[in-house]
Design a protein around this motif. Structure first.
Motif, mmCIF file in Angstrom:
data_model
loop_
_atom_site.group_PDB
_atom_site.id
_atom_site.type_symbol
_atom_site.label_atom_id
_atom_site.label_comp_id
_atom_site.label_asym_id
_atom_site.label_seq_id
_atom_site.Cartn_x
_atom_site.Cartn_y
_atom_site.Cartn_z
ATOM 1 N N SER A 1 0.783 -1.095 -0.024
ATOM 2 C CA SER A 1 0.040 -0.001 0.137
ATOM 3 C C SER A 1 0.906 1.472 0.336
ATOM 4 O O SER A 1 0.474 2.120 -0.598
ATOM 5 C CB SER A 1 -0.892 -0.140 1.155
ATOM 6 N N ASN A 2 1.817 1.154 0.856
ATOM 7 C CA ASN A 2 2.702 2.536 0.757
ATOM 8 C C ASN A 2 3.393 2.562 -0.680
ATOM 9 O O ASN A 2 3.738 3.891 -0.988
ATOM 10 C CB ASN A 2 3.967 2.332 2.111
ATOM 11 N N ARG B 1 0.971 4.115 -2.940
ATOM 12 C CA ARG B 1 0.759 5.519 -2.715
ATOM 13 C C ARG B 1 1.855 6.584 -3.231
ATOM 14 O O ARG B 1 1.652 7.503 -3.657
ATOM 15 C CB ARG B 1 0.432 5.860 -1.024
ATOM 16 N N ALA C 1 -2.101 8.283 -4.671
ATOM 17 C CA ALA C 1 -3.220 7.868 -3.706
ATOM 18 C C ALA C 1 -4.536 7.627 -4.300
ATOM 19 O O ALA C 1 -5.334 6.776 -3.541
ATOM 20 C CB ALA C 1 -3.342 9.105 -2.503
ATOM 21 N N LEU D 1 -4.116 5.433 0.742
ATOM 22 C CA LEU D 1 -5.020 5.287 -0.442
ATOM 23 C C LEU D 1 -6.439 5.777 -0.287
ATOM 24 O O LEU D 1 -7.082 5.412 0.675
ATOM 25 C CB LEU D 1 -4.924 3.824 -0.972
#
Length: 373
Positions: free
Chosen positions: A247-248, A251, A256, A294
């Motif tokens: 997820s990081n 983003r 995002a 996100l």
């Protein structure tokens, strides 16, 4: 890159392949995907559908399909690309990955040409999509990268007819080939199968970095609308640490506003001894991704209205409420703007969304090719 002139294809015939070159030892190297298969005469690549025959490199599935269906665009899954519209979907056979968990293994791992029952030229596919009122055509079920020449010709025919095109792909393609392929695509859902190279090597027979390279290139160097899907497999790619890292990265490297779909695994192919993904795992993954910044994170293959709903990034209002693939409420204008605060949602919209047929639901409708007399 070696190429051969592209003749008008005989549906069902072998077709000259692009993206290869001859090696000093007499073998031909396929340059379409990062496997770089090196072939003697009579040999096929790992995808099975690209082969060397004498002095020629061929695509052996040009003009042949495993079947045609009309789907809601949300089944690709694409939630921000003309939501509620219908898409004509088809695939061929073979794959350049070797995923032990493949959910379409009967198509992607097929070595039988009889699997490809439907013959269709690019122009016939575009005409069929028009005939059934589809807004777009999707290359799916198996990875369209391996039938790139066919997909490119179909996409050209679709664009000439005013239709959009969608690639559902693992993104395992070389820098050499991706410019041609994705220049013909309006949208792509890319399977980011996990977020460690170990996962890709052991369970997919591939590597992670080429997929990340494709994603960054698509996002920053093209106008293709991109959404991601990760199939969560219990005990293999569903830890908090891996989901946070994934997820990081999305983003930080993609943005995002790129939609991310977490989908439920069901036991299949060579991993039929595992349990299905629990719904709570998908909800946990969604929460981790949202907490990582996100904006649009969805759950798939489970009943989860909250995880299917698209919300405004400005005021949080529910703008598209879905139940599985059925749209219960659609509140965007043609620009994709929120009626409450005016925030424009990331994606591709238009009049097609405002006129969505809410009764279409999750139906998958098999159709025959429309052949003009």
């Amino acid at each position: 890159m070696k190429t051969s002139p592209s003749p008008t294809a005989d549906t069902g015939s072998r077709h000259p392949a692009r993206y290869w070159h001859a090696l000093d030892d007499g073998r031909y190297q396929c340059d379409l995907c990062p496997r770089y298969c090196k072939l003697h005469p009579g040999q096929r690549g790992a995808c099975f559908v690209r082969m060397r025959e004498g002095e020629d490199m061929l695509l052996t599935t040009y003009g042949r399909s495993s079947g045609f269906c009309i789907d809601p665009i949300e089944k690709k899954p694409l939630n921000h690309f003309y939501p509620g519209s219908s898409v004509l979907s088809f695939g061929t056979a073979g794959c350049n990955l070797a995923c032990k968990f493949c959910q379409n293994w009967d198509i992607s791992k097929s070595r039988d040409i009889d699997t490809l029952m439907d013959a269709a030229s690019p122009q016939e596919i575009a005409a069929t999509a028009q005939h059934w009122g589809c807004h777009s055509v999707a290359f799916t079920y198996n990875d369209p990268v391996i039938f790139a020449e066919y997909a490119i010709d179909v996409a050209d025919a679709c664009h000439a007819a005013g239709l959009k095109t969608v690639a559902v792909t693992a993104g395992y393609i070389t820098e050499l080939a991706r410019r041609d392929f994705f220049s013909r695509m309006d949208a792509a859902n890319v399977d980011l199968k996990g977020f460690t190279d170990d996962f890709y090597v052991k369970l997919c027979g591939a590597h992670l970095q080429p997929v990340l390279d494709t994603l960054c290139w698509l996002r920053h160097e093209t106008d293709v609308w991109v959404e991601l899907t990760t199939l969560l497999i219990p005990g293999h790619n569903d830890s908090d640490e891996e989901l946070t890292a994934l997820s990081n990265w999305v983003r930080r490297e993609l943005g995002a506003d790129v939609p991310l779909h977490f989908s439920a695994f069901h036991p299949d192919f060579k991993m039929d001894d595992l349990p299905p993904t629990p719904p709570d795992t998908l909800r946990r993954a969604r929460r981790i991704a949202l907490d990582s910044g996100l904006q649009h994170v969805y759950t798939g293959n489970v009943h989860d209205i909250d995880g299917d709903t698209t919300r405004c990034t400005g005021c949080g209002e529910a703008l598209i409420v879905r139940d599985w693939y059925e749209i219960r409420s659609y509140r965007l204008d043609a620009r994709g703007a929120c009626p409450h605060c005016g925030t424009v949602l990331a994606g591709r919209y238009g009049a097609v969304g405002a006129a969505v047929d809410k009764a279409f639901g999750a139906r998958r409708i098999p159709v025959a090719i429309h052949r003009r007399p």
